[in-house]
Each structure stands twice: as structure tokens, then as C-alpha cells.
Design a protein around this motif. Sequence first.
Motif, PDB file in Angstrom:
ATOM      1  N   GLN A 140      37.442  43.950  24.193  1.00 19.40           N
ATOM      2  CA  GLN A 140      37.187  44.780  25.369  1.00 19.40           C
ATOM      3  C   GLN A 140      36.126  44.192  26.295  1.00 19.40           C
ATOM      4  O   GLN A 140      35.817  44.779  27.335  1.00 19.40           O
ATOM      5  CB  GLN A 140      36.762  46.185  24.927  1.00 19.40           C
ATOM      6  CG  GLN A 140      37.814  46.890  24.083  1.00 19.40           C
ATOM      7  CD  GLN A 140      37.401  48.297  23.730  1.00 19.40           C
ATOM      8  OE1 GLN A 140      37.053  49.101  24.590  1.00 19.40           O
ATOM      9  NE2 GLN A 140      37.434  48.625  22.444  1.00 19.40           N
ATOM     10  N   GLU A 142      34.323  42.568  29.124  1.00 20.99           N
ATOM     11  CA  GLU A 142      34.712  42.310  30.505  1.00 20.99           C
ATOM     12  C   GLU A 142      33.725  41.417  31.247  1.00 20.99           C
ATOM     13  O   GLU A 142      34.136  40.591  32.063  1.00 20.99           O
ATOM     14  CB  GLU A 142      34.853  43.634  31.265  1.00 20.99           C
ATOM     15  CG  GLU A 142      35.947  44.546  30.711  1.00 20.99           C
ATOM     16  CD  GLU A 142      35.995  45.884  31.416  1.00 20.99           C
ATOM     17  OE1 GLU A 142      35.097  46.154  32.258  1.00 20.99           O
ATOM     18  OE2 GLU A 142      36.924  46.666  31.142  1.00 20.99           O
ATOM     19  N   SER A 164      40.078  40.684  27.712  1.00 24.33           N
ATOM     20  CA  SER A 164      39.666  41.591  28.791  1.00 24.33           C
ATOM     21  C   SER A 164      38.672  40.963  29.759  1.00 24.33           C
ATOM     22  O   SER A 164      38.184  41.653  30.666  1.00 24.33           O
ATOM     23  CB  SER A 164      39.060  42.873  28.201  1.00 24.33           C
ATOM     24  OG  SER A 164      39.999  43.565  27.412  1.00 24.33           O
ATOM     25  N   GLN A 166      36.590  39.439  32.665  1.00 24.77           N
ATOM     26  CA  GLN A 166      36.730  39.495  34.122  1.00 24.77           C
ATOM     27  C   GLN A 166      35.706  38.611  34.832  1.00 24.77           C
ATOM     28  O   GLN A 166      36.051  37.902  35.768  1.00 24.77           O
ATOM     29  CB  GLN A 166      36.586  40.937  34.614  1.00 24.77           C
ATOM     30  CG  GLN A 166      37.651  41.881  34.110  1.00 24.77           C
ATOM     31  CD  GLN A 166      37.452  43.295  34.607  1.00 24.77           C
ATOM     32  OE1 GLN A 166      36.719  43.547  35.571  1.00 24.77           O
ATOM     33  NE2 GLN A 166      38.086  44.255  33.951  1.00 24.77           N
ATOM     34  N   GLN A 167      34.447  38.684  34.386  1.00 18.08           N
ATOM     35  CA  GLN A 167      33.379  37.941  35.065  1.00 18.08           C
ATOM     36  C   GLN A 167      32.583  37.129  34.046  1.00 18.08           C
ATOM     37  O   GLN A 167      32.200  37.654  32.999  1.00 18.08           O
ATOM     38  CB  GLN A 167      32.434  38.905  35.788  1.00 18.08           C
ATOM     39  CG  GLN A 167      33.101  39.743  36.862  1.00 18.08           C
ATOM     40  CD  GLN A 167      32.120  40.711  37.503  1.00 18.08           C
ATOM     41  OE1 GLN A 167      30.979  40.365  37.823  1.00 18.08           O
ATOM     42  NE2 GLN A 167      32.556  41.941  37.691  1.00 18.08           N
ATOM     43  N   GLN A 187      48.960  36.042  32.189  1.00 19.84           N
ATOM     44  CA  GLN A 187      48.217  37.289  32.355  1.00 19.84           C
ATOM     45  C   GLN A 187      46.742  37.075  32.070  1.00 19.84           C
ATOM     46  O   GLN A 187      46.369  36.599  30.999  1.00 19.84           O
ATOM     47  CB  GLN A 187      48.775  38.371  31.430  1.00 19.84           C
ATOM     48  CG  GLN A 187      50.242  38.714  31.675  1.00 19.84           C
ATOM     49  CD  GLN A 187      50.474  39.314  33.036  1.00 19.84           C
ATOM     50  OE1 GLN A 187      49.745  40.206  33.469  1.00 19.84           O
ATOM     51  NE2 GLN A 187      51.497  38.825  33.727  1.00 19.84           N
ATOM     52  N   SER A 188      45.901  37.425  33.022  1.00 15.67           N
ATOM     53  CA  SER A 188      44.457  37.333  32.845  1.00 15.67           C
ATOM     54  C   SER A 188      43.778  38.182  33.904  1.00 15.67           C
ATOM     55  O   SER A 188      44.272  38.307  35.024  1.00 15.67           O
ATOM     56  CB  SER A 188      43.983  35.884  32.972  1.00 15.67           C
ATOM     57  OG  SER A 188      42.563  35.823  32.973  1.00 15.67           O
ATOM     58  N   ASP A 189      42.630  38.779  33.532  1.00 12.20           N
ATOM     59  CA  ASP A 189      41.860  39.585  34.471  1.00 12.20           C
ATOM     60  C   ASP A 189      40.651  38.841  35.026  1.00 12.20           C
ATOM     61  O   ASP A 189      39.812  39.444  35.701  1.00 12.20           O
ATOM     62  CB  ASP A 189      41.381  40.880  33.789  1.00 12.20           C
ATOM     63  CG  ASP A 189      42.528  41.807  33.431  1.00 12.20           C
ATOM     64  OD1 ASP A 189      43.532  41.811  34.164  1.00 12.20           O
ATOM     65  OD2 ASP A 189      42.427  42.512  32.409  1.00 12.20           O
ATOM     66  N   VAL A 191      38.188  37.206  37.282  1.00 11.79           N
ATOM     67  CA  VAL A 191      38.003  37.290  38.735  1.00 11.79           C
ATOM     68  C   VAL A 191      36.957  36.289  39.219  1.00 11.79           C
ATOM     69  O   VAL A 191      37.141  35.651  40.255  1.00 11.79           O
ATOM     70  CB  VAL A 191      37.579  38.720  39.137  1.00 11.79           C
ATOM     71  CG1 VAL A 191      37.226  38.780  40.618  1.00 11.79           C
ATOM     72  CG2 VAL A 191      38.687  39.706  38.824  1.00 11.79           C
ATOM     73  N   TYR A 211      45.000  31.221  36.715  1.00 10.09           N
ATOM     74  CA  TYR A 211      44.437  32.553  36.507  1.00 10.09           C
ATOM     75  C   TYR A 211      44.720  33.383  37.760  1.00 10.09           C
ATOM     76  O   TYR A 211      44.122  33.148  38.811  1.00 10.09           O
ATOM     77  CB  TYR A 211      42.941  32.453  36.190  1.00 10.09           C
ATOM     78  CG  TYR A 211      42.705  31.933  34.791  1.00 10.09           C
ATOM     79  CD1 TYR A 211      42.332  32.795  33.768  1.00 10.09           C
ATOM     80  CD2 TYR A 211      42.900  30.593  34.480  1.00 10.09           C
ATOM     81  CE1 TYR A 211      42.143  32.338  32.474  1.00 10.09           C
ATOM     82  CE2 TYR A 211      42.724  30.121  33.185  1.00 10.09           C
ATOM     83  CZ  TYR A 211      42.349  30.996  32.192  1.00 10.09           C
ATOM     84  OH  TYR A 211      42.172  30.539  30.916  1.00 10.09           O
ATOM     85  N   LEU A 213      44.133  36.259  39.205  1.00  9.45           N
ATOM     86  CA  LEU A 213      43.205  37.076  39.988  1.00  9.45           C
ATOM     87  C   LEU A 213      41.925  36.341  40.365  1.00  9.45           C
ATOM     88  O   LEU A 213      41.044  36.934  41.002  1.00  9.45           O
ATOM     89  CB  LEU A 213      42.844  38.347  39.209  1.00  9.45           C
ATOM     90  CG  LEU A 213      44.013  39.245  38.788  1.00  9.45           C
ATOM     91  CD1 LEU A 213      43.499  40.464  38.031  1.00  9.45           C
ATOM     92  CD2 LEU A 213      44.846  39.673  39.985  1.00  9.45           C
ATOM     93  N   SER A 237      44.510  33.679  45.943  1.00 11.76           N
ATOM     94  CA  SER A 237      43.504  34.667  45.537  1.00 11.76           C
ATOM     95  C   SER A 237      42.078  34.140  45.677  1.00 11.76           C
ATOM     96  O   SER A 237      41.122  34.918  45.707  1.00 11.76           O
ATOM     97  CB  SER A 237      43.740  35.097  44.086  1.00 11.76           C
ATOM     98  OG  SER A 237      43.473  34.026  43.192  1.00 11.76           O
TER      99      SER A 237
END
Length: 302
Positions: A140, A142, A164, A166-167, A187-189, A191, A211, A213, A237
Motif C-alpha cells: 500500500q 504510495e 501502489s 506514486q511518488q 500498469q503503474s501509479d 507520478v 510508466y 502516469l 504525460s
Amino acid sequence: MITLDPVGYSGTLTPLVSQLTQLATLDLADNYFYGIIPFSISSLVNLQSLTLRSNKFSGSVPSSITKLKLLEALDLSHNSLSGFLPSAMNWMSGLRRLDLSYNQLKGSIPKLPPNLLELALKRNSLSGPLSKSSFDGSTQLEVIELSENSFTGTLQSWFFLLPSIQQVNLANNSLTGVEISSPTAGQSDVVAVDLGFNRIEGYVPVNFAAYPLLSSLTLRYNRLRGKIPLVLAQKKSLKRLFLDGNFLIGQPPASLFGGQAPVSGSLGDNCLWGCPASSQLCLPTQKPSSICKQAYGGKPKS
């Protein structure tokens, strides 16, 4: 609940705090408390949020803190804590947010709590390579903020495949390499990635383009060579790209300039040619040719 206003309270945190066994929130942030965090804090079995940010606490993070199974948020940032992180942090099954930034902690990262969302350990003295075992089960997680430490070695491909994530901020460390694999099934979050001010060698990792996003990529002031990958420059993106302070050669891709949504950032202080002087991306100016020749053992090929 105990929440003190930031009005300059001072003193030590008494071990008698352990008698407040029904306490759910303890917030002493932005004051002048000092001394150690008492071992007896583990008696606060109903504690959900512990915030001691911006005080003058010293000593180690007490290992007993890992017994607080209901704790969801732990913020001990901006103190003078030293020593190693508790080895049993993964026992803290309820922990969602952990911030120990701006202390003097050393050593490596232990196995992390399984339900952690945000990890912040900025500006400590943590060292060594990042180990996969530390992040096993972190499904989880992020946000990872590990900048301004002394991490070394190669950042391996498993890191950006955390499910999960993101940053990521690993700027201002001593990493020497980075391995990037394409995300599973595309698939990847992810950013935002900041790997600036390390010692990363090789080429700009082209797989970052996979990636979907990715909006912000910083690889500034490393030891990267070769050309800017066209597939990365054409990534729709991508809004911020910092590649300045490397030894990149050739002409930067035209797709980085103009258009309806031009990329911001910097390609300066490299060995590029033909970077439009009218573009903010081309600042600062490129390295002198003598430095570029020396870096490539002769005239760099375009």
C-alpha cells in the motif's frame, strides 16, 4: 486527546505519561520539549496518533514504540534523535504514516509496517543499499521520501514495481546506478521520481517511458551519458524533466520544445548541441567542450 498549542512549552516527557492508557492522540509539536522519549510510551495501547515534531528530543527511537499496534500516524521529525531505527517496526500493523525526517538516524531501513502509506526519512544519516526485504509486503506504500541520506549502490528494478507507489524522492544520496523494468501489464501509479544529485552512471533509463502516469522526472546532476531517449521526450504525460548537470550529448529531441503543453525543467550543463537558446529548458548553458572531451576520452560523438 492531548494537543498543545505551539507557544513554547518546555520540559521533558515524563515516564508517567504511561498512565494515560486511554489516550488516542498525543500532539506536542512545535515546542521546546527535550530529553529522551520514555520507553514507557508503549503503555499507551490505545494511541492512534503520536506527534512530537519540531522539538528537541534526543536519544534513540524507543524500541517499545513498536508495541503500539493501534498507532496510525507517527511523526517524530525535526528533532535530534540518533541511533538505529527499531528492528521490529513491521509489528506496527496499524501504522499508515511515518515521518522521522530531519534527525540523525543511521543504519539501514528495517522491514516496514505492512499497511504503511507514506514513509518519510529525509535528511538523516541512513546508509547502504536499499534492500528488497525492507519493502516486502509493502503493498500500500504510495509515497517514499528518502532524500538527503547516504544510500549507496544500485536502485534495483523491484523498487519501482512496488504495487501502489506514486511518488519517490531519493535525491541527494550516493546511488551509483538505477535499474528500471517496465511495469507489469503496463500498469503503474508512479507520478513523480526524483533521483537528482546522486552518482548514477550509464544512460538515461528509457523504461521510465513505460510508466503511463509519469509526470515529473528528475535525474539532474548525476553522471549520465549518451543521448536523451526520443521515446521519453515524446511521452505525453511528462510535464517536468530535469536532466541538467550530466554529460548528455547530441541534439535534444524537438518534441521537448513548443507544442500546446511544453515540458518545463532543464537540460542545461550537459554536452548537448543545438539546444534552442530561446528555451528555458536550455538553461544554464552547456559545459565547455574541453570538459565534454575529457569525459568521453576525446571528442564526444553526436
